[in-house]
Design a protein around this motif. Sequence first.
Motif, PDB file in Angstrom:
ATOM      1  N   UNK A  61      22.582  13.267  18.410  1.00 16.18           N
ATOM      2  CA  UNK A  61      21.576  12.255  17.915  1.00 16.18           C
ATOM      3  C   UNK A  61      21.987  11.104  17.590  1.00 16.18           C
ATOM      4  N   UNK A  62      23.674  10.659  17.478  1.00 18.46           N
ATOM      5  CA  UNK A  62      24.042   9.342  17.485  1.00 18.46           C
ATOM      6  C   UNK A  62      25.535   9.432  17.794  1.00 18.46           C
ATOM      7  N   UNK A  86      16.811  11.407  11.034  1.00 14.44           N
ATOM      8  CA  UNK A  86      15.952  11.676  12.348  1.00 14.44           C
ATOM      9  C   UNK A  86      14.710  10.917  12.122  1.00 14.44           C
ATOM     10  N   UNK A  87      14.142  10.373  13.598  1.00 13.51           N
ATOM     11  CA  UNK A  87      12.615   9.649  13.646  1.00 13.51           C
ATOM     12  C   UNK A  87      12.588   8.567  12.732  1.00 13.51           C
ATOM     13  N   UNK A  88      13.828   7.661  12.899  1.00 14.51           N
ATOM     14  CA  UNK A  88      13.980   6.356  12.351  1.00 14.51           C
ATOM     15  C   UNK A  88      12.857   5.462  13.100  1.00 14.51           C
ATOM     16  N   UNK A  89      12.247   4.467  12.135  1.00 13.01           N
ATOM     17  CA  UNK A  89      11.773   3.440  13.085  1.00 13.01           C
ATOM     18  C   UNK A  89      12.512   2.335  14.006  1.00 13.01           C
ATOM     19  N   UNK A  90      12.102   1.790  14.880  1.00  8.75           N
ATOM     20  CA  UNK A  90      13.205   0.958  15.676  1.00  8.75           C
ATOM     21  C   UNK A  90      13.832  -0.070  14.921  1.00  8.75           C
ATOM     22  N   UNK A  92      14.450  -0.037  11.566  1.00 10.04           N
ATOM     23  CA  UNK A  92      15.562   0.644  10.788  1.00 10.04           C
ATOM     24  C   UNK A  92      16.768   1.181  11.681  1.00 10.04           C
ATOM     25  N   UNK A  93      16.519   1.620  12.953  1.00 10.88           N
ATOM     26  CA  UNK A  93      17.574   1.994  13.689  1.00 10.88           C
ATOM     27  C   UNK A  93      18.536   0.757  14.304  1.00 10.88           C
ATOM     28  N   UNK A  94      17.985  -0.372  14.388  1.00 13.27           N
ATOM     29  CA  UNK A  94      18.467  -1.715  14.655  1.00 13.27           C
ATOM     30  C   UNK A  94      19.471  -2.067  13.474  1.00 13.27           C
ATOM     31  N   UNK A  95      19.060  -1.781  12.150  1.00 11.33           N
ATOM     32  CA  UNK A  95      19.761  -2.152  11.009  1.00 11.33           C
ATOM     33  C   UNK A  95      20.896  -1.267  10.865  1.00 11.33           C
TER      34      UNK A  95
END
Length: 175
Positions: A61-62, A86-90, A92-95
């Motif tokens: 997953x990462x 799982x299922x993070x917003x874009x 949140x994933x960038x941060x």
Amino acid sequence: MNYIEKLSFNKIQHNTKRLHFCLFKCRHKGQISAMLLLGGVDCTGPHIFTVGPYGSVNKAPFATMGCAFTSLVKGALAVFEDCFRPNMTEEDAKLLVRDAISAGIMNDLGSGSNVDLCVIRKNGTEYIRPFESSNYKCERQGKYKYPEGTTTIVKEQTINLDLVEETVQQMEVAQ
């Protein structure tokens, strides 16, 4: 080509690319080494794979990769293990990626200072350079010029050196 055939074809293409890379490395009998983070989006969703230096492929997953298990990788991996959901917003994933890279940079100051991102979506790829700079240069708070004579010189000695011999050797290189 109908929708089901297209879905199957994309999955076959993806697996074929992975197999092709592994066979390429095997053909060169370990003389080529690469560590890759391979990411993409297909009909089943986003995927990330790590391809190790000896051809091993893992889906996760990462992922983080680096030379051996440096402090850079340890710092980034610690942030991912602690904060990944799982299922993070874009956004949140960038941060999260920014925090992971920054943690790695702070643990290995020789690795640079900018955080660059590559966002892979179904409709294309976006490179964000720089997303953020980790090491900020501050303004000096005071004056660091000292007048001559501030530091006492205890002893001063000058040594003149002469070149006695100089040799040049050709380095062996592999063909």
